[in-house]
Design a protein around this motif. Structure first.
Motif: not given
Length: 623
Positions: A535, A538, A545, A572, A576, A583, A587
């Motif tokens: 992550y 990218t 990815y 992943y 996102i 998650y 992030r």
């Protein structure tokens, strides 16, 4: 009217004229012959321009004289070499590509008119005694198809005598330097066309109408755009401006595209001039009735001054427009709606004349050439010419392997696509090609992404219009050229090619994470660590990815590849897509890592193998 006998060849003439400024060989011969009471043919024979033919002087003498002809003409007329050469078109060979091609043996249709053009006021001359007797100068540029206006007298040139309807068919003498050269007339400005070309002695049937200003009160007055276009053409011919500032080949090719797309391009032509372009297109249709747009006639020069004025001034306006890219693409699609390769004569003309085009025009036509040159060009010269069209001044390292979303939204929103990921990947490959040249596989290797030879056919499957896609790529390329704040994505990819978040930093993240809202502790194994590293990669490199490095794969060698990557990709995708919970918190914590890594690489610092969390804490505290 009596005439003198022809002077001995090679002997000096009793009275010699000094050429007028800008005068052509035709005008000089007519004025000199009249002053000596000779026919133009007699003067040409004495000065070495003609053999013993009773009715013909080769019109190509206007292009250039041979060394022997030059020497003899200098001797007879007592002019120096520069004065004689300036009577011909050869000094303009670098400024006007058709002259250079014709001198090299490749005769070009844009070199001469079928009929001469003239300004009646210029032929009348000024108030000096010499010009009252012999008339004014027949300008050299009048012989070129790009001549349509007199900037001194602000008028459209004429190509017709007031008694035009009484003339015989003109084309019979169109190759002669001077019509009916073996006939005497009362003044050099009189019309020399025969009213009956079948007559045994055509000299007895000459028109002899004075081509003076009084006979042309009806001559059209050009607007400022026409005069400015003619001024720029003359400035190019005289070397006052560069080919990049104003290019005659660009003008010619744009005029051909207007012709090919007519009448859909009629909105670009001023209302009072549309009839002239319409007449030009109709004349081509009559001369080439079988699908003339598929043949070279679309590049034929207009045959009258007003048609030249309408077509070339419109082409000039299009080239100077801020919307030139849209206008050219609109006309091309209007001319070739199916865009079949064997139907795109205009693209073929661009290929043939690419050497003399300006850099700007190459970029304007590049989307078209990209589409039509990809297949069917096998010779070394063709490939070299194609690469010359693809030259942009931005570094290939500024292109990410997966096109930035902002770039895509701005320039590719009109591209119908079935696979956005494939489209963004291919757009990046095309941009690298534009910057560094080479084939698609070379550009893909530069971006560190795999490339399959079948990529082009896959591209055709997802895109409704490859041409629209190519045009969008060029638009972005032009924007990148003007940008001064591009990121070196290749530098970032190299710095992170074997990178994964270090153990200490990973543990710092684990300590910072709270339990999910469900009260369950999420999995925080090496699979997720790899997904987190992917992550970050990218975001820093703007890559895909699936092409991210996976150095943590070696720590789980007992797990099959498919199972490992399925787990990593699953983590992943959750990362996102989730905006909250575990998650979402992860992030938020990863944002400073991303900023820190990008800043370190851009500043040329070494990416630390461990201890990144210390920098992270600093950035979080400062942020």
């Amino acid at each position: 009217m009596s005439r003198r006998s022809t002077p001995p060849r090679g002997s000096r003439l009793p009275r010699s004229l000094v050429p007028l400024a800008g005068e052509s060989l035709v005008g000089y011969v007519l004025r000199s012959a009249h002053r000596l009471d000779l026919t133009p043919l007699q003067f040409c024979q004495a000065s070495g321009l003609a053999a013993n033919r009773p009715d013909f002087v080769n019109g190509r003498k206007l292009l250039q004289l041979s060394d022997a002809e030059l020497e003899r003409f200098m001797t007879v007329t007592q002019l120096n070499e520069s004065e004689v050469e300036n009577l011909t078109l050869s000094p303009w060979k670098d400024a006007y590509p058709s002259i250079g091609l014709s001198l090299a043996g490749r005769w070009d249709k844009w070199i001469f008119h079928i009929t001469p053009r003239f300004c009646p006021q210029c032929l009348t001359g000024n108030s000096t005694e010499m010009q009252r007797q012999l008339g004014g100068a027949r300008m050299k540029y009048w012989h070129l198809p790009v001549a349509f206006a007199c900037i001194e007298h602000n008028c459209i040139l004429s190509d017709q005598c007031p008694r035009e309807s009484f003339h015989a068919r003109r084309s019979a003498l169109s190759d002669s330097l001077i019509w009916n050269p073996n006939s005497l007339v009362a003044h050099p400005s009189q019309c020399r066309i025969s009213t009956d070309i079948s007559h045994r002695r055509s000299a007895d049937r000459l028109c002899r109408t004075y081509l003076k200003a009084a006979e042309y009160s009806h001559v059209d007055k050009p607007d400022a755009e026409i005069i400015n276009c003619q001024k720029r053409i003359l400035n190019v011919l005289h070397g006052n401006i560069t080919h990049e500032e104003f290019n005659i080949t660009d003008l010619r090719l744009t005029a051909a595209l207007i012709t090919a797309s007519w009448p859909k391009s009629s909105d670009f032509v001023k209302a009072n001039l549309r009839y002239a372009v319409d007449a030009h297109v109709e004349s081509l249709a009559l001369r080439y009735p079988k699908s003339y747009r598929k043949e070279s006639p679309i590049d034929s020069p207009p045959t009258t001054p007003i048609r030249s004025a309408a077509l070339l001034s419109t082409a000039d306006a299009i080239l100077n427009s801020t919307e030139v890219y849209d206008l050219v693409n609109f006309m091309f699609q209007a001319a070739y709606p199916d865009r079949e390769k064997n139907d795109a004569t205009w693209a073929h003309n661009v290929n043939l004349q690419s050497i003399t085009c300006s850099k700007k025009f190459k970029k304007i036509s590049a989307p078209i050439m990209e589409y039509f040159n990809t297949v069917g060009m096998t010779s070394t010269r063709d490939v070299r010419d194609r690469r010359r069209l693809h030259s942009y001044n931005f570094a290939p390292c500024s292109i990410p392997s997966f096109l930035e979303p902002g770039w895509w939204d701005k320039h590719f929103s009109s591209v119908p696509t079935r696979n956005l990921r494939t489209a963004r990947r291919l757009a990046a490959i095309k941009l690298v090609q534009l910057s560094m040249g080479g084939a698609q596989n070379e550009a893909a290797a530069y971006l560190d992404i795999p490339y399959k030879p079948a990529g082009r056919s896959q591209f055709r499957a997802w895109s409704e219009s490859e041409y629209i896609f190519a045009n969008s790529v060029r638009r972005l390329a032009l924007e990148l050229e003007e940008s001064s704040s591009l990121i070196d994505y290749r530098k970032r990819r190299i710095a992170l090619q074997d990178w994964a978040i270090d153990t200490d930093s990973w543990n710092y993240l684990l300590d910072s994470l709270s339990s999910s809202s469900s009260g369950q502790n999420p999995m925080l194994d090496n699979n997720k660590r790899q997904a987190v590293s992917m992550y970050i990669w990218t975001l820093v490199t703007n890559g895909e990815y699936i092409f991210a490095p996976a150095p943590l794969r070696a720590l789980q060698s007992e797990i099959p590849d498919k199972l490992f990557y399925n787990r990593v990709y699953d983590y992943y995708r959750r990362l996102i897509r989730s905006s909250g919970g575990h998650y979402g918190q992860l992030r938020i914590l990863l944002a400073p890592i991303t900023r820190t890594l990008a800043q370190l690489i851009d500043e040329g610092e070494q990416v630390p193998d461990a201890g990144l969390y210390r920098l992270i804490r600093t950035n979080v505290r400062d942020g």
